[in-house]
Write an enzyme that holds these catalytic residues in place. Structure first.
Site, short mmCIF file in Angstrom:
data_model
loop_
_atom_site.label_atom_id
_atom_site.label_comp_id
_atom_site.label_asym_id
_atom_site.label_seq_id
_atom_site.Cartn_x
_atom_site.Cartn_y
_atom_site.Cartn_z
N ASN A 205 0.85 -1.20 0.00
CA ASN A 205 0.00 0.00 0.00
C ASN A 205 0.89 1.25 0.00
O ASN A 205 2.11 1.15 0.00
CB ASN A 205 -0.95 -0.02 1.20
CG ASN A 205 -0.18 -0.12 2.51
OD1 ASN A 205 0.59 0.77 2.86
ND2 ASN A 205 -0.36 -1.22 3.23
N ASP A 301 -5.17 -9.62 12.93
CA ASP A 301 -5.22 -8.22 13.33
C ASP A 301 -4.27 -8.02 14.52
O ASP A 301 -4.56 -8.45 15.64
CB ASP A 301 -6.64 -7.79 13.69
CG ASP A 301 -6.75 -6.29 13.78
OD1 ASP A 301 -5.93 -5.66 14.49
OD2 ASP A 301 -7.64 -5.71 13.12
N ILE A 302 -3.13 -7.40 14.26
CA ILE A 302 -2.07 -7.26 15.29
C ILE A 302 -2.57 -6.39 16.44
O ILE A 302 -2.41 -6.72 17.62
CB ILE A 302 -0.81 -6.63 14.66
CG1 ILE A 302 -0.36 -7.45 13.45
CG2 ILE A 302 0.31 -6.53 15.70
CD1 ILE A 302 0.69 -6.79 12.59
#
Ligand code: C5P
Length: 397
Positions: A205, A301-302
């Site tokens: 990204n 999801d950290i």
């Protein structure tokens, strides 16, 4: 009470300096104004005299009793010197050390912090010599409040409009980053992740890592021991920070979780991929079919994993949104059980990914705060202060 010495040089933005005086006085500051010859072509000294409640200084050698405060005394009086608007000419004079009028002489005499808010036509701003002068002033310790982009008085559009008075005021009056994180271990994630498709290709990204790196620097300056888990970026690590370099979301998860138990605060500024290819091919994928499909699976999801630990650190998330900023940010705050979330717009003209500047809307369970558009370095300092304040509130109740 803070003594602000405001230098106004000759640009159309001089009218905005009047609003600045009003804002500073509203914050309880005492303001004295110095105007250059050409500034007086744009706005009358009387306006500044009325707004500041003090005589306006315009001449280097003035025997007039009212204005008799010498340049040296004025420089001594100031806690801060702000030049707004700072024209290309005034910036050039300051960068070269010329002292042919009161303002440039004051700049030389000033021993206090100096801020400049440039304002000029976009072509003049982009000119190499102007940029060299700006770089020189920064190297001399001057804080530059970057101009903004937009329509200009000359009819052109581009970078060069003076920053808004509210932005300048907030930046100038922001508390210095005191040692508000002294003795704490702060873990920060930054940058993008890369999810490989094959040995040569990956999905990523637009994150540059600038916000996370600025936060690491601000946290070190605030006294924290900082561990920075960084995706691939082209930024130099700030001094005194332990950097763990990772590539994929899975690697970032491992590195963050290895430190999460022992840290006091986790700031998840990384733009972690939400999905990753289910297989990374061992060999380069060849082009055959006219269409192809990549199957993606959700990454861990950290942030939610850190916040879900039995005794989690103070957990701060980020939310980059193209729409419904507040709704999505509040949803993440509650669903991921965060202590705080800093939300920003992306895909807009100003701020967001890969930009030098950003603005944040910060939410916590019982309140919210807006941090207006400013350089990511200053924004990080303000966010660190807010994190420390909320961390202390949580740990004293
Ligand atoms: O849910 P969303 O991805 O928009 O939330 C953004 C926040 O969650 C950021 O703080 C980001 O670092 C974090 N995040 C994470 N692990 C993921 C995805 C996002 O820690 N897999």
């Amino acid at each position: 009470m803070k003594h602000i010495l405001l230098g106004v040089s000759g640009g159309i933005a001089a009218y905005k300096a009047a609003e600045l005086v009003r804002l500073f006085r509203k914050q309880g500051c005492e303001v004295r104004v110095v105007m250059t010859e050409s500034a007086m072509q744009f706005i009358s000294p009387l306006t500044f005299q009325a707004l500041s409640g003090n005589p306006v200084h315009t001449e280097l050698l003035n025997a007039d009793a009212e204005n008799a405060m010498s340049h040296i005394n004025l420089a001594r009086w100031a806690d801060v010197l702000l030049i707004a608007p700072a024209t290309a000419n005034t910036l050039a004079k300051c960068s070269y050390g010329l002292a042919d009028d009161l303002l440039s002489t004051l700049y030389l005499a000033a021993q206090c912090p100096v801020y400049v808010a440039p304002a000029m036509n976009q072509a003049m701003w982009h000119k190499t010599v102007t940029q060299d002068n700006i770089a020189k002033l920064k190297a001399h310790g001057v804080t530059v409040i970057n101009p903004e982009s937009g329509e200009q008085a000359c009819g052109e559009t581009g970078l060069g409009r003076m920053a808004e008075p509210a932005t300048i005021c907030q930046q100038l009056l922001a508390e210095p980053v005191v040692r508000c994180l002294q003795g704490l271990h702060v873990l920060i994630s930054a940058g993008p992740t890369r999810e490989p498709l094959d040995p040569v290709r990956y999905i990523t990204n637009r994150s540059s890592g600038k916000m996370g790196y600025a936060l690491a620097k601000a946290a070190v300056n605030a006294g924290a021991q900082v561990t920075l888990v960084s995706g691939s970026v082209s930024l130099a690590a700030p001094d005194s920070v332990d950097v763990v370099r990772v590539e994929t979301a899975a690697e970032m998860y491992e590195a963050v979780m290895a430190n999460a138990q022992s840290c006091d605060m986790y700031i998840g500024a990384a733009a972690v991929a939400d999905y990753s290819p289910i297989v990374a091919e061992a060999q380069k994928i060849k082009k055959h079919a006219s269409q192809t499909t990549i199957i993606l699976q959700k990454t861990q999801d950290i942030l939610a994993a850190v916040a879900g630990l039995a005794s989690p650190p103070f957990t701060v998330g980020f939310a980059a949104e193209t729409h419904n900023l507040e709704v999505y940010a509040q949803k993440k705050l509650h669903e991921k059980h965060l202590d705080m979330i800093a939300a920003n717009w992306v895909g807009r003209e100003k701020g967001g990914f890969d930009s030098e500047q950003n603005a944040l809307q910060v939410f916590w369970k019982t309140g919210q705060k807006t941090l207006v558009m400013m350089d990511k370095i200053q924004l990080a300092e303000q966010l660190v202060l807010l994190c420390a304040e909320k961390f202390n509130e949580k740990n004293t109740t």
